[in-house]
Write a protein that holds these residues in place. Structure first.
Motif, mmCIF file in Angstrom:
data_model
loop_
_atom_site.group_PDB
_atom_site.id
_atom_site.type_symbol
_atom_site.label_atom_id
_atom_site.label_comp_id
_atom_site.label_asym_id
_atom_site.label_seq_id
_atom_site.Cartn_x
_atom_site.Cartn_y
_atom_site.Cartn_z
ATOM 1 N N LYS A 39 0.834 -1.217 0.000
ATOM 2 C CA LYS A 39 0.000 0.000 0.000
ATOM 3 C C LYS A 39 0.867 1.265 0.000
ATOM 4 C CE LYS A 39 -4.542 -0.806 1.835
ATOM 5 N NZ LYS A 39 -5.224 -1.308 2.984
ATOM 6 N N ARG A 40 1.865 1.253 0.851
ATOM 7 C CA ARG A 40 2.750 2.434 0.919
ATOM 8 C C ARG A 40 3.518 2.607 -0.386
ATOM 9 N NH1 ARG A 40 4.642 4.827 6.531
ATOM 10 N NH2 ARG A 40 2.603 4.741 7.465
ATOM 11 N N LEU A 42 2.521 1.709 -3.281
ATOM 12 C CA LEU A 42 1.572 2.211 -4.295
ATOM 13 C C LEU A 42 1.361 3.722 -4.167
ATOM 14 C CD1 LEU A 42 -1.056 -0.676 -4.435
ATOM 15 C CD2 LEU A 42 0.076 0.345 -6.422
ATOM 16 N N ALA A 43 1.377 4.213 -2.933
ATOM 17 C CA ALA A 43 1.241 5.667 -2.742
ATOM 18 C C ALA A 43 2.435 6.396 -3.361
ATOM 19 C CB ALA A 43 1.118 6.004 -1.255
ATOM 20 N N SER A 44 3.624 5.821 -3.238
ATOM 21 C CA SER A 44 4.809 6.439 -3.862
ATOM 22 C C SER A 44 4.728 6.345 -5.383
ATOM 23 C CB SER A 44 6.090 5.751 -3.374
ATOM 24 O OG SER A 44 6.285 6.044 -2.012
ATOM 25 N N LYS A 46 2.060 6.432 -7.047
ATOM 26 C CA LYS A 46 1.110 7.473 -7.475
ATOM 27 C C LYS A 46 1.842 8.801 -7.699
ATOM 28 C CE LYS A 46 -2.927 9.300 -8.281
ATOM 29 N NZ LYS A 46 -3.673 8.965 -9.508
ATOM 30 N N MET A 47 2.829 9.094 -6.855
ATOM 31 C CA MET A 47 3.575 10.350 -7.036
ATOM 32 C C MET A 47 4.405 10.313 -8.329
ATOM 33 S SD MET A 47 2.433 12.023 -4.577
ATOM 34 C CE MET A 47 0.993 10.971 -4.302
ATOM 35 N N LEU A 50 1.930 11.112 -11.024
ATOM 36 C CA LEU A 50 1.606 12.544 -11.107
ATOM 37 C C LEU A 50 2.722 13.316 -11.805
ATOM 38 C CD1 LEU A 50 0.187 13.307 -7.520
ATOM 39 C CD2 LEU A 50 -1.055 12.685 -9.574
ATOM 40 N N ASN A 51 3.958 12.920 -11.529
ATOM 41 C CA ASN A 51 5.100 13.655 -12.087
ATOM 42 C C ASN A 51 5.419 13.263 -13.526
ATOM 43 O OD1 ASN A 51 6.390 15.551 -10.106
ATOM 44 N ND2 ASN A 51 6.264 13.757 -8.802
ATOM 45 N N TRP B 71 -2.837 7.642 3.497
ATOM 46 C CA TRP B 71 -1.380 7.626 3.363
ATOM 47 C C TRP B 71 -0.962 8.246 2.019
ATOM 48 C CZ3 TRP B 71 2.621 7.900 6.198
ATOM 49 C CH2 TRP B 71 3.867 7.801 5.610
ATOM 50 N N GLN B 72 -1.760 7.951 0.969
ATOM 51 C CA GLN B 72 -1.418 8.532 -0.338
ATOM 52 C C GLN B 72 -1.532 10.068 -0.298
ATOM 53 O OE1 GLN B 72 -2.874 6.785 -4.144
ATOM 54 N NE2 GLN B 72 -3.559 8.888 -4.561
ATOM 55 N N GLU B 75 1.569 11.305 1.231
ATOM 56 C CA GLU B 75 2.654 11.292 0.238
ATOM 57 C C GLU B 75 2.528 12.508 -0.678
ATOM 58 O OE1 GLU B 75 5.378 7.970 0.430
ATOM 59 O OE2 GLU B 75 5.285 9.685 -0.933
ATOM 60 N N TRP B 76 1.294 12.811 -1.037
ATOM 61 C CA TRP B 76 1.019 13.957 -1.928
ATOM 62 C C TRP B 76 1.416 15.264 -1.258
ATOM 63 C CZ3 TRP B 76 -2.667 17.813 -0.945
ATOM 64 C CH2 TRP B 76 -2.981 18.658 -2.018
ATOM 65 N N GLU B 79 5.037 15.512 -1.346
ATOM 66 C CA GLU B 79 5.485 15.746 -2.727
ATOM 67 C C GLU B 79 5.320 17.238 -3.071
ATOM 68 O OE1 GLU B 79 7.043 13.584 -4.463
ATOM 69 O OE2 GLU B 79 7.174 14.601 -6.388
ATOM 70 N N ASP B 258 -5.313 16.041 -6.813
ATOM 71 C CA ASP B 258 -5.091 14.640 -6.455
ATOM 72 C C ASP B 258 -5.349 14.314 -4.988
ATOM 73 O OD1 ASP B 258 -3.877 13.683 -9.087
ATOM 74 O OD2 ASP B 258 -2.722 15.474 -8.622
#
Lengths: 63, 406
Positions: A39-40, A42-44, A46-47, A50-51, B71-72, B75-76, B79, B258
């Motif tokens: 899960k963690r 996957l959150a990274s 996602k960043m 986005l980039n 958590w996402q 992270e956002w 970021e 997001d």
């Protein structure tokens, strides 16, 4: 960004990692360490999307 | 709300479509949070068990709003802050000291994690008092710091006047400010930069929005909007028309692209901004807002029929060398007539006649108003540790109640 010639290739790798992590997550229901860490991760990922992936998807590389 | 407006997700396929979505205000969030699920209400867009962190607004304008994040989302947040810190020159070699309370307010939490993400070494200056924080900066040769402008000046004052330490001789070479407009007010920025011998950078963000803008190393008298993460519209204060052209002021309506747990979609931030007509020489293509956040639509008040922004008074007071950093503005009414009292502090060895003409002239020039000015000895006015409350409008019926809720 124009100088970064292989953005599509980078995006392909990001999507592959994402797919693998999603597969890991489905196998993680009775494996807490696998669940929380995928899960963690996957959150990274996602960043990274986005980039990088958003730019490729929206075809903004050459605009 | 969206059903009433007849808008569904399928209606949104380009940036222009976003304008069809009704705006959200902070007061609406307060109402929503009285509903289930506790404590966030039905604006929560993920299962409650997906929420990994709680924050709340400071309550500066009323009852605090709760902010859930997954958590996402977190992270956002970091970021977004990574964009800020990289643009301001933070690099892995930096040792970053963060002197804030690490509590329920978002403040510099994401700045902490972003600095870690960039590879900096982060020193959390949590429960230490001001003097201990200064000693820790000295002991560790910290190179960067994040704090509110009020606290940056407070730390410099304590170092110099209570500890005999000149902060400009410490190793801090850059400071990122947030929480108040000071780093975007030229005279306040200059005071901070002179005191610390460091570059001071502005940043603007909010708990319910995210970290949406920042000053870069070029310091172009404005801030970049992070247009990778946010969609910013500027709305005319009177007509509600969306302003596309530069150098025309309006109120910011912002969408975080997001954010998941409690999305920020067309949030009426009340921040007054204007687009710059020029791109930044740093090369970033993110647009600039000229002069940063100029004020808040709900801070700009009419006194004697004249629009007054507290930031304009701050700019004047802090541009005069003989005056201290602290001041207080009190607006009240005598009969039907508005009155403004300004309390300022004279620096040691400075006399009232040496500053009163320039202060009166500059206030008249910059704000078009006359003031009853009271002069105090240095150190007499209240000191603040985080955000200051220097503007008091006693004409507002609920002023005392609101202050009591802070």
């Amino acid at each position: 960004m124009k100088n970064f010639s292989n953005l599509n290739g980078v995006n392909d790798k990001i999507l592959k990692i994402k797919q693998l992590l999603l597969e890991l997550e489905t196998e993680a229901k009775i494996f807490p360490a696998l669940s929380r860490n995928s899960k963690r991760a996957l959150a990274s990922i996602k960043m990274l999307e986005l980039n990088i992936s958003d730019i490729v998807t929206f075809d903004l590389i050459d605009s | 709300m969206y059903d009433t407006a007849g808008v569904t997700p399928d209606d949104i396929s380009c940036f222009d479509d976003i304008k069809k979505i009704p705006k959200v205000e902070k007061s609406m969030m307060r109402g929503i949070q009285n509903k289930d699920p506790f404590p966030y209400g039905d604006a929560l867009c993920v299962p409650l068990e997906e929420v990994s962190t709680f924050r709340q607004t400071s309550g500066t304008t009323g009852q605090p709003v709760y902010q859930p994040d997954t958590w996402q989302d977190w992270e956002w947040w970091s970021e977004c802050w990574s964009f800020i810190l990289w643009a301001q020159g933070y690099r892995p070699k930096d040792r970053v000291f963060i002197p804030f309370g690490y509590n329920i307010f978002v403040a510099f939490w994401a700045g902490h994690y972003a600095a870690e993400k960039l590879g900096c070494e982060v020193v959390p200056g949590g429960v230490l008092d001001t003097q201990s924080r200064i000693l820790k900066i000295k002991e560790l040769n910290a190179t960067a710091m994040m704090a509110t402008p009020t606290y940056v000046l407070r730390m410099a004052d304590v170092a110099k006047n209570k500890m005999g330490i000149d902060p400009s001789e410490l190793s801090i070479n850059k400071i990122t400010c947030a929480g108040e407009p000071g780093a975007g007010i030229p005279s306040t920025k200059k005071r901070m930069e002179d005191a610390w011998g460091a570059k001071v950078y502005d940043h603007s963000g909010a708990t319910e929005i995210g970290a949406w803008s920042y000053e870069c190393r070029e310091q172009p008298c404005g801030m970049h909007v992070n247009e990778a993460m946010f969609f910013v519209e500027i709305e005319d204060l009177d007509t509600g028309e969306i302003i596309e052209e530069p150098v025309r002021r309006g109120k910011m309506i912002i969408t975080a692209l997001d954010r998941m747990a409690q999305p920020c979609i067309r949030f009426d931030s009340k921040d007054v901004i204007e687009w710059d007509s020029e791109p930044c020489s740093c090369g970033r293509t993110f647009r600039l807002i000229k002069g940063g956040v100029i004020g808040r639509a709900d801070d700009i008040t009419k006194v004697k029929g004249v629009l007054l922004s507290p930031a304009a008074i701050e700019e004047v007071v802090r541009s005069i060398n003989g005056l201290g950093d602290e001041f207080e503005v009190i607006v009240d009414k005598q009969g039907d007539v508005d009155r403004i009292k300004l309390k300022v502090e004279l620096m040691p060895d400075v006399t009232k006649p040496s500053v009163e003409n320039i202060l009166n002239d500059q206030l008249r020039l910059k704000t078009n108003l006359g003031y009853r000015i009271e002069y105090y000895d240095y150190g007499s006015l209240p000191r603040y540790e985080v955000k200051a409350k220097r503007f008091k409008d006693l004409r507002k019926k609920n002023f005392n109640e609101k202050e009591g809720s802070l």
